[in-house]
Scaffold this active site. Structure first.
Site, short mmCIF file in Angstrom:
data_model
loop_
_atom_site.label_atom_id
_atom_site.label_comp_id
_atom_site.label_asym_id
_atom_site.label_seq_id
_atom_site.Cartn_x
_atom_site.Cartn_y
_atom_site.Cartn_z
CE1 TYR A 1 9.44 -76.20 52.16
CE2 TYR A 1 10.99 -78.01 52.07
CZ TYR A 1 9.95 -77.29 51.50
OH TYR A 1 9.44 -77.66 50.30
CD GLU B 1 6.30 -75.39 54.99
OE1 GLU B 1 7.45 -75.41 55.51
OE2 GLU B 1 5.91 -76.16 54.10
CG ASP C 1 -2.43 -54.55 42.48
OD1 ASP C 1 -1.24 -54.21 42.68
OD2 ASP C 1 -2.75 -55.51 41.78
CB THR D 1 5.36 -56.77 42.70
OG1 THR D 1 5.29 -55.54 41.99
CG2 THR D 1 4.28 -57.70 42.22
CE LYS E 1 4.43 -55.19 38.20
NZ LYS E 1 3.96 -56.13 39.24
NE ARG F 1 10.68 -61.56 38.13
CZ ARG F 1 9.98 -60.68 37.41
NH1 ARG F 1 8.67 -60.69 37.43
NH2 ARG F 1 10.59 -59.79 36.65
N1 DSN Z 1 2.68 -58.41 34.39
C1 DSN Z 1 2.74 -57.18 35.15
C2 DSN Z 1 2.75 -55.98 34.29
O1 DSN Z 1 3.38 -56.04 33.25
O2 DSN Z 1 2.19 -54.96 34.65
C3 DSN Z 1 1.67 -57.09 36.16
O3 DSN Z 1 1.62 -58.24 36.92
#
Ligand code: DSN
Length: 433
Positions: free
Chosen positions: A63, A65, A209, A235, A238, A244
């Site tokens: 932990y 925080e 984004d 994120t 990707k 993740r």
């Molecule tokens: N779910 C993702 C996508 O497939 O683009 C975005 O968060």
């Protein structure tokens, strides 16, 4: 250990397959599924063995925080170093004044930015989901649509590209406090400088984004939105090919508000094991092999778009500047759902996707979204992706022999094995034993 553990001492030494053969077996099955299908979901990737190792590590026990040097728990010296490395590497990689690497996923990154700079009821101007935006950019059933006054811009009916004059018109009409650019199904470059000019004209803050194309930005293939935007969210799993998770970049003037919005505003304990894996992901993303990998993602995306169009399949905007493209099925006999199901039978995994001005509901949709990060990670080159394109063209033809096409997909997967060393990992190696 060959038998199920019976004692506390047994459990303390047992592996996953000793304790929970069902889950071990399902993990093994998932590995085989990933190995055996051509993965074209544009938001997915196969992360590095190094980040998998970091993500499955002991800081999951801790932990912490707060932030490095300012925690509410003892024993944080090591996780402080881990998080500080992740922050420093993210800042350097994207040339950002401030980074927060604690958000658990992309939705939390956008939520944190909204909490940092908006009050409930404030106006956001963003790309609508059906034109390529994202749930968290204001869908009515999402927290964003419930808490804020959402106004959407869209793409032009003729070009399927963002119409910046229209964005300016809408910005002047609605006077948003925040403009959001970027999304999940927009295949062309997001022109953040144009958005900056519009934001400045109406006194709005600007968020990009970049979750989908962050890897291309890190590699210098897509323009870096950081200089033009007050906030950039992303994120790590990707195109960036990490674990993740999510992270936020922002200007120094917003640093405190963003940090407070993440913790204590909306999250508790950070996922320190995932933050370790994010640090590794950022380190890898600064290397030449990563740049070459991203270049191949782009080359493959162009080759896929070309092959589809040569075969008579319509591609929205005629191609892509990124890793993703959208098949437009409006003038075909198939819906997005039909296409997704037929492609699955041919060994290709995709998601149906609405396209701008779609008359079908999202559950059926008139498009399919494709992306090349995952197949490129397993080594697919231009020839391989052209073969994938030809398989897709055949799947979308009448009377296709889906079984024969599945065999062609399987041959490609066999030629480009995924995680060839993974059987050496104890968790997976024991699966099915
Ligand atoms: N779910 C993702 C996508 O497939 O683009 C975005 O968060």
């Amino acid at each position: 250990m060959a038998v199920a553990p019976h004692t506390f001492e047994d459990l303390r030494a047992a592996t996953l397959s000793d304790v929970d053969p069902e889950i071990a077996d399902l993990l093994g099955q998932e590995l085989e599924r990933e190995r055996g299908e051509i993965e074209l979901i544009a938001s997915e990737n196969f992360t590095w063995p190094a980040t998998l190792e970091a993500a499955g590590s002991v800081p999951t026990n801790k932990y912490s925080e707060g932030y490095p040097g300012r925690r509410y728990y003892g024993g944080c010296e090591i996780v402080d170093e881990i998080e500080q490395l992740a922050i420093d590497r993210a800042r350097t990689l994207f040339d950002a004044q401030h980074a927060n690497v604690q958000p658990h996923a992309g939705a939390q990154t956008n939520m944190a930015v909204y909490f940092a700079c908006l009050e409930p009821g404030d106006t956001i101007l963003s790309l609508s989901l059906s034109h390529g935006g994202h749930l968290t950019h204001g869908l009515k059933v999402n927290f964003s649509g419930r808490l804020y006054d959402i106004q959407h811009y869209g793409v032009s009916r003729e070009t399927s590209l963002v119409d910046y004059d229209d964005v300016l018109r809408l910005a002047k009409e609605h006077r948003p406090k925040l403009i959001v650019c970027g999304g999940s199904a927009y295949p062309r470059t997001v022109e953040t400088l144009r958005f900056r000019e519009i934001a400045d004209e109406v006194g709005a803050l600007l968020l990009c984004d970049m979750a989908h194309f962050a890897g291309l930005v890190a590699a210098g293939i897509q323009p870096n939105p950081v200089a033009d935007c007050d906030f950039v969210t992303s994120t790590t799993h990707k195109t960036l090919a990490g674990p993740r998770g999510g992270f936020i970049l922002c200007r120094e003037e917003h640093a405190q508000a963003v940090d407070r919005a993440v913790f204590p505003g909306m999250q508790g304990g950070p996922l320190n094991h995932v933050i370790a894996a994010k640090a590794t992901c950022f380190k890898i993303a600064a290397t030449e092999p990563f740049r070459e990998y991203q270049q191949q993602i782009r080359t493959n995306a162009d080759a896929l778009a070309e092959t589809l169009q040569e075969g008579g399949v319509e591609v929205l905007t005629g191609g892509t500047d990124t890793h993703l493209l959208l098949i437009d099925l409006r003038r075909s006999e198939w819906s997005g759902k039909d296409a997704e199901e037929r492609l699955a039978k041919a060994g290709i995994t995709v998601n149906r996707n609405t396209i701008p001005f779609d008359e079908r509901p999202p559950t059926i949709a008139s498009g399919v979204r494709l992306g090349t990060p995952a197949v490129t990670m397993r080594g697919f080159d231009e020839d391989d992706i052209r073969e994938v394109g030809r398989i897709i063209v055949s799947v979308l033809s009448q009377g296709a022999d889906l079984e024969a096409l599945a065999a062609r997909s399987a041959a490609l997967c066999e030629r480009r094995p995924l995680y060839p060393e993974m059987d050496a990992f104890p968790t997976f190696g024991a699966a099915g034993a």
